[in-house]
Write a protein that holds these residues in place. Structure first.
Motif, PDB file in Angstrom:
ATOM      1  N   THR A  15       0.826  -1.201   0.000  1.00 48.02           N
ATOM      2  CA  THR A  15       0.000   0.000   0.000  1.00 48.02           C
ATOM      3  C   THR A  15       0.859   1.250   0.000  1.00 48.02           C
ATOM      4  O   THR A  15       2.020   1.216   0.411  1.00 48.02           O
ATOM      5  CB  THR A  15      -0.925   0.027   1.228  1.00 48.02           C
ATOM      6  OG1 THR A  15      -1.737   1.205   1.200  1.00 48.02           O
ATOM      7  CG2 THR A  15      -0.120   0.015   2.519  1.00 48.02           C
ATOM      8  N   ARG A  16       0.271   2.349  -0.451  1.00 50.88           N
ATOM      9  CA  ARG A  16       0.957   3.637  -0.393  1.00 50.88           C
ATOM     10  C   ARG A  16       0.603   4.376   0.896  1.00 50.88           C
ATOM     11  O   ARG A  16       1.113   5.474   1.148  1.00 50.88           O
ATOM     12  CB  ARG A  16       0.570   4.497  -1.600  1.00 50.88           C
ATOM     13  CG  ARG A  16      -0.889   4.920  -1.634  1.00 50.88           C
ATOM     14  CD  ARG A  16      -1.199   5.778  -2.865  1.00 50.88           C
ATOM     15  NE  ARG A  16      -2.549   6.296  -2.862  1.00 50.88           N
ATOM     16  CZ  ARG A  16      -3.606   5.664  -3.336  1.00 50.88           C
ATOM     17  NH1 ARG A  16      -3.455   4.446  -3.858  1.00 50.88           N
ATOM     18  NH2 ARG A  16      -4.803   6.216  -3.297  1.00 50.88           N
ATOM     19  N   ARG A  17      -0.292   3.809   1.704  1.00 49.03           N
ATOM     20  CA  ARG A  17      -0.744   4.460   2.935  1.00 49.03           C
ATOM     21  C   ARG A  17       0.271   4.226   4.051  1.00 49.03           C
ATOM     22  O   ARG A  17       0.501   3.102   4.484  1.00 49.03           O
ATOM     23  CB  ARG A  17      -2.120   3.935   3.344  1.00 49.03           C
ATOM     24  CG  ARG A  17      -2.690   4.581   4.585  1.00 49.03           C
ATOM     25  CD  ARG A  17      -4.146   4.187   4.765  1.00 49.03           C
ATOM     26  NE  ARG A  17      -4.674   4.706   6.000  1.00 49.03           N
ATOM     27  CZ  ARG A  17      -4.854   3.979   7.108  1.00 49.03           C
ATOM     28  NH1 ARG A  17      -4.544   2.692   7.108  1.00 49.03           N
ATOM     29  NH2 ARG A  17      -5.340   4.520   8.196  1.00 49.03           N
ATOM     30  N   PRO A  22      -1.562  -3.955   5.225  1.00 45.70           N
ATOM     31  CA  PRO A  22      -2.591  -4.827   4.651  1.00 45.70           C
ATOM     32  C   PRO A  22      -2.152  -6.286   4.743  1.00 45.70           C
ATOM     33  O   PRO A  22      -1.044  -6.626   4.358  1.00 45.70           O
ATOM     34  CB  PRO A  22      -2.699  -4.357   3.201  1.00 45.70           C
ATOM     35  CG  PRO A  22      -1.415  -3.652   2.927  1.00 45.70           C
ATOM     36  CD  PRO A  22      -0.969  -3.059   4.215  1.00 45.70           C
ATOM     37  N   SER A  46       5.665  -3.332  -1.440  1.00 43.98           N
ATOM     38  CA  SER A  46       6.051  -2.659  -0.203  1.00 43.98           C
ATOM     39  C   SER A  46       7.129  -3.490   0.465  1.00 43.98           C
ATOM     40  O   SER A  46       7.557  -4.514  -0.068  1.00 43.98           O
ATOM     41  CB  SER A  46       4.853  -2.488   0.750  1.00 43.98           C
ATOM     42  OG  SER A  46       3.825  -1.722   0.174  1.00 43.98           O
ATOM     43  N   HIS A 135     -10.101  -4.448  -7.635  1.00 45.58           N
ATOM     44  CA  HIS A 135      -9.170  -3.378  -7.991  1.00 45.58           C
ATOM     45  C   HIS A 135      -9.255  -3.057  -9.470  1.00 45.58           C
ATOM     46  O   HIS A 135      -9.486  -1.917  -9.859  1.00 45.58           O
ATOM     47  CB  HIS A 135      -7.735  -3.781  -7.616  1.00 45.58           C
ATOM     48  CG  HIS A 135      -6.743  -2.684  -7.802  1.00 45.58           C
ATOM     49  ND1 HIS A 135      -6.262  -2.312  -9.051  1.00 45.58           N
ATOM     50  CD2 HIS A 135      -6.141  -1.862  -6.913  1.00 45.58           C
ATOM     51  CE1 HIS A 135      -5.419  -1.312  -8.909  1.00 45.58           C
ATOM     52  NE2 HIS A 135      -5.315  -1.025  -7.628  1.00 45.58           N
ATOM     53  N   GLY A 196      -5.223  -0.728   3.614  1.00 44.74           N
ATOM     54  CA  GLY A 196      -4.486   0.095   2.663  1.00 44.74           C
ATOM     55  C   GLY A 196      -5.274   1.302   2.216  1.00 44.74           C
ATOM     56  O   GLY A 196      -6.398   1.555   2.663  1.00 44.74           O
ATOM     57  N   ALA A 197      -4.680   2.076   1.310  1.00 43.13           N
ATOM     58  CA  ALA A 197      -5.296   3.324   0.859  1.00 43.13           C
ATOM     59  C   ALA A 197      -6.610   3.086   0.122  1.00 43.13           C
ATOM     60  O   ALA A 197      -7.526   3.907   0.194  1.00 43.13           O
ATOM     61  CB  ALA A 197      -4.312   4.073  -0.045  1.00 43.13           C
ATOM     62  N   HIS A 198      -6.727   1.984  -0.587  1.00 44.48           N
ATOM     63  CA  HIS A 198      -7.968   1.733  -1.325  1.00 44.48           C
ATOM     64  C   HIS A 198      -9.163   1.633  -0.374  1.00 44.48           C
ATOM     65  O   HIS A 198     -10.226   2.203  -0.636  1.00 44.48           O
ATOM     66  CB  HIS A 198      -7.851   0.442  -2.135  1.00 44.48           C
ATOM     67  CG  HIS A 198      -6.933   0.541  -3.301  1.00 44.48           C
ATOM     68  ND1 HIS A 198      -6.910   1.634  -4.140  1.00 44.48           N
ATOM     69  CD2 HIS A 198      -5.987  -0.316  -3.775  1.00 44.48           C
ATOM     70  CE1 HIS A 198      -5.999   1.450  -5.073  1.00 44.48           C
ATOM     71  NE2 HIS A 198      -5.416   0.282  -4.879  1.00 44.48           N
TER      72      HIS A 198
END
Length: 263
Positions: A15-17, A22, A46, A135, A196-198
């Motif tokens: 994730t980018r968060r 996750p 990641s 996704h 995660g960001a999603h």
């Protein structure tokens, strides 16, 4: 880093968060169900990376290693990437377990929790629309055949026609869910791994619920206690499926993969 046989390595996307893990909840629950395994969590995009974790296990002479892809709609590229990782680590092809979306009983697991939520408020399932949120890819012009098949299977299990595939990237877009139904009582099922960001940003922003709508959202499927139980059963039975009663304690229902309803 010490490694104890046998090892079960979970591979999630990443994730980018910042600060999110996750697959973390899934990994923790699985460790309780499989205490004789050394459970490791890794990511493709990641850290710790799946390649590095496999390298550590190989360097530490781990001889009994299983790799579980925590993905629900794997594409050909993903299958090839994971197969190459397993081959590079000199593991047998059988070390790569089925993807999460391919575990025996996965469709029945989804149907059971969706049915439970549809019964909330008087079992008026004909007045609620279900959206399976994948996704997807930006170039997708329609759901994958796998997702279309899953929708058909769930419609059969639930005897409910108001089930649709939507995607964060690609078509049909989650942001356009209102164009797919006249119903404003909707239930969203994120086929995602966790925090995660999603799940925390993209899906709520795309759903954008309004005051005249009743919008429910199940927990990300990767956090469900049922999913970790499916995998534990598969591994414990020599990698073959056995029936699960799916009757956890109330504390397990609350702690792992609790659902919520947006205001």
């Amino acid at each position: 880093m010490s490694v104890c046989d046998p090892v079960l390595m979970i591979v999630a996307h990443g994730t980018r968060r910042t600060g999110a893990v996750p697959g973390g909840m899934f990994s923790a629950h699985l460790q309780r169900l499989l205490p004789h395994f050394d459970i490791r969590l890794s990511f493709l995009r990641s850290t710790p990376s799946a390649g590095n974790v496999l390298k550590v296990m190989t360097q530490n002479s781990a001889s009994d290693v299983l790799v579980f892809p925590l993905f629900f709609t794997p594409g050909a590229g993903l299958v090839a990437e994971l197969s190459a990782l397993v081959a590079d680590a000199r593991l047998e092809a059988g070390a790569l377990l089925p993807f999460a979306g391919h575990l025996p009983g996965y469709d029945r697991m989804l149907a059971a929790r969706i049915a439970q939520r549809l019964k909330v408020g008087g079992n008026q399932k004909d007045k609620k629309t279900v959206f399976l949120v994948a996704h997807g890819q930006k170039h997708d012009i329609c759901p994958s055949p796998e997702m279309q098949q899953l929708r058909a299977i769930l419609s059969h299990h639930l005897d409910h026609d108001e089930i649709y595939n939507v995607q964060i990237d690609g078509q049909p877009s989650l942001a356009n869910w209102r164009n797919m139904t006249r119903c404003r009582n909707a239930l969203f099922v994120p086929l995602m791994t966790g925090d995660g960001a999603h799940c925390h940003i993209d899906i709520p922003a795309s759903v954008n619920s309004r005051s005249d709508e009743k919008v429910g959202m199940l927990a990300p499927v990767g956090t469900w206690w049922e999913l970790s139980s499916l995998l534990a059963d598969y591994v414990n039975c020599g990698r073959y499926h056995r029936k699960s009663s799916f009757q956890p304690s109330q504390s397990a229902r609350t702690e792992f993969g609790a659902d919520h309803v947006t205001p």
